[in-house]
Design an enzyme around this catalytic site. Structure first.
Site, mmCIF file in Angstrom:
data_model
loop_
_atom_site.group_PDB
_atom_site.id
_atom_site.type_symbol
_atom_site.label_atom_id
_atom_site.label_comp_id
_atom_site.label_asym_id
_atom_site.label_seq_id
_atom_site.Cartn_x
_atom_site.Cartn_y
_atom_site.Cartn_z
ATOM 1 N N ASP A 144 0.782 -1.204 -0.145
ATOM 2 C CA ASP A 144 -0.011 -0.031 0.028
ATOM 3 C C ASP A 144 0.770 1.130 -0.080
ATOM 4 O O ASP A 144 2.059 1.229 0.528
ATOM 5 C CB ASP A 144 -0.970 -0.080 1.264
ATOM 6 C CG ASP A 144 -2.041 0.845 1.016
ATOM 7 O OD1 ASP A 144 -3.050 0.415 0.915
ATOM 8 O OD2 ASP A 144 -1.878 2.040 0.977
ATOM 9 N N LYS B 74 -10.986 6.170 -5.535
ATOM 10 C CA LYS B 74 -12.522 5.717 -5.980
ATOM 11 C C LYS B 74 -13.625 6.700 -5.574
ATOM 12 O O LYS B 74 -14.623 6.411 -5.626
ATOM 13 C CB LYS B 74 -12.825 4.241 -5.378
ATOM 14 C CG LYS B 74 -12.597 4.352 -3.980
ATOM 15 C CD LYS B 74 -12.536 2.766 -3.245
ATOM 16 C CE LYS B 74 -12.656 2.512 -1.868
ATOM 17 N NZ LYS B 74 -13.891 3.211 -1.145
ATOM 18 N N LYS C 10 -19.684 1.409 -11.597
ATOM 19 C CA LYS C 10 -19.735 2.753 -12.295
ATOM 20 C C LYS C 10 -18.694 2.666 -13.949
ATOM 21 O O LYS C 10 -18.887 3.540 -14.334
ATOM 22 C CB LYS C 10 -19.002 3.951 -11.460
ATOM 23 C CG LYS C 10 -19.991 3.908 -10.323
ATOM 24 C CD LYS C 10 -19.576 4.979 -9.155
ATOM 25 C CE LYS C 10 -20.552 5.024 -7.944
ATOM 26 N NZ LYS C 10 -20.355 3.711 -7.133
ATOM 27 N N LYS D 47 -11.881 3.450 -14.400
ATOM 28 C CA LYS D 47 -11.738 2.050 -14.061
ATOM 29 C C LYS D 47 -12.293 1.268 -15.472
ATOM 30 O O LYS D 47 -11.533 -0.009 -15.531
ATOM 31 C CB LYS D 47 -13.064 1.687 -12.949
ATOM 32 C CG LYS D 47 -12.345 1.966 -11.712
ATOM 33 C CD LYS D 47 -11.223 0.824 -11.174
ATOM 34 C CE LYS D 47 -11.069 0.926 -9.935
ATOM 35 N NZ LYS D 47 -9.827 -0.030 -9.560
ATOM 36 N N SER E 65 -16.930 1.056 3.761
ATOM 37 C CA SER E 65 -15.692 1.319 3.275
ATOM 38 C C SER E 65 -15.239 2.642 3.020
ATOM 39 O O SER E 65 -15.931 3.640 3.389
ATOM 40 C CB SER E 65 -15.572 0.785 1.609
ATOM 41 O OG SER E 65 -16.394 1.573 0.747
ATOM 42 N N VAL F 22 -20.826 6.285 2.099
ATOM 43 C CA VAL F 22 -21.593 7.336 2.721
ATOM 44 C C VAL F 22 -21.972 6.803 4.102
ATOM 45 O O VAL F 22 -22.176 7.885 4.710
ATOM 46 C CB VAL F 22 -22.886 7.031 1.802
ATOM 47 C CG1 VAL F 22 -23.807 5.712 1.923
ATOM 48 C CG2 VAL F 22 -23.944 8.282 2.282
#
Length: 313
Positions: free
Chosen positions: A83, A137, A180, A192, A221, A225
């Site tokens: 990461d 994202k 999406k 993406k 995540s 939201v």
């Protein structure tokens, strides 16, 4: 004594009206799905992962870290967690203690766009399976000033990692994509979709099998939201929603990780997998459910308002 310890609001918060004397109950995100969680047949995953070296990019994120947890169940020889965030890798290292598993755990702070760094890592560890979860994202954040970074990370980063995987004879490369990417209407979705096309363009009959997995919003995540609503409820409201008719497909983090692994096993190369996530959920209904599950009424938390800014993944 086995007693539960709770923290009460400060006097300042009570006086200012930001909080009321009521314990905010933690919300189980699974209660917000509106359906039963999906269980997939994982019998084939043992063959793919057991005894192999597995590489996860974006390993510190919500999906990447859950992938690491689930991968360890199948006893790989080595798990390489990469990461770009030092803090996220540190937290993952603290959670995945070597004494709890016989798997060799390797924690790498690095960038998927760094060609020579990836070359060295793949030479040293020779992964057989790569899960590519590293991505930007957040939809609105990528729209204006960050378009170039979204392209560099989501498209160029995928290309560089995919090329390294092909060079070093990785068996399976699983790209985590998004719903999406279907007829994209925003920068994140477009990048993406380009990442998917990059993988499909690299696919041939003899080398690495590239598999793409699309899914919708993931409950809880980073950038989703749910944490935003939790913060607004804790502050006493209002809970803001972009538009009363906005809907999204949702799934849980364990579901998403399970789907990625299952698709990786099933994929023969070049396919795009999508999970049937049931019916879409209205964001306004989600907000009302969260208020209720947190132990409040809509009168106690001011009615959801409609504001600019789409907080969904």
């Amino acid at each position: 004594l086995g007693l539960e310890v709770l923290t009460i609001p400060s006097a300042d918060d009570l006086i200012s009206g930001r909080l009321i004397v009521s314990q905010i109950r933690p919300v189980d995100v699974l209660d917000l799905l509106g359906r039963d969680t999906i269980k997939l047949d994982n019998s084939g995953l043992l063959k793919m992962i057991n005894g192999s070296s597995v590489f996860v990019s974006g390993a510190g994120g919500s999906i990447g870290s859950e992938l690491c947890r689930q991968i360890l169940r199948y006893k790989p020889k080595e798990l390489i967690c990469l990461d770009i965030s030092e803090q996220l890798i540190y937290l993952l290292e603290q959670e995945l203690k070597p004494e709890f598993t016989k798997t060799i755990l390797t924690f790498i702070v690095g960038d998927v766009k760094h060609v020579s760094r990836l070359d060295k890592l793949f030479f040293q560890h020779r992964p057989k399976v790569v899960f590519h979860a590293a991505a930007y994202k957040h939809v609105p954040l990528m729209e204006k000033e960050n378009v170039s970074e979204a392209f560099n990370n989501n498209v160029l980063g995928t290309f560089i990692l995919a090329k390294a995987s092909k060079k070093w004879n990785v068996d399976k490369f699983i790209l985590i994509s998004t719903d999406k990417a279907v007829n994209p209407t925003n920068v994140m979705g477009a990048t993406k979709r380009l990442a998917e096309m990059v993988c499909q363009g690299l696919q041939d009959k003899k080398s690495t099998h590239f598999v793409m997995v699309r899914f919708g919003n993931v409950l809880g995540s980073s950038g989703s939201v749910i944490p935003k609503f939790q913060q607004q409820i804790a502050m006493g409201g209002p809970v803001t929603v972009t538009h009363p008719e906005i809907t999204r497909f949702f799934m849980s983090i364990p579901e998403a990780a399970q789907l990625v692994m299952q698709a990786g096993f099933m994929g023969k190369g070049g396919e795009i997998f999508v999970l049937d996530m049931g019916d879409p959920i209205r964001i306004l209904d989600l907000a009302k459910d969260m208020i209720r599950l947190s132990g409040f009424t809509e009168e106690e938390i001011k009615d959801p308002l409609y504001s600019v800014g789409d907080w969904e993944d």
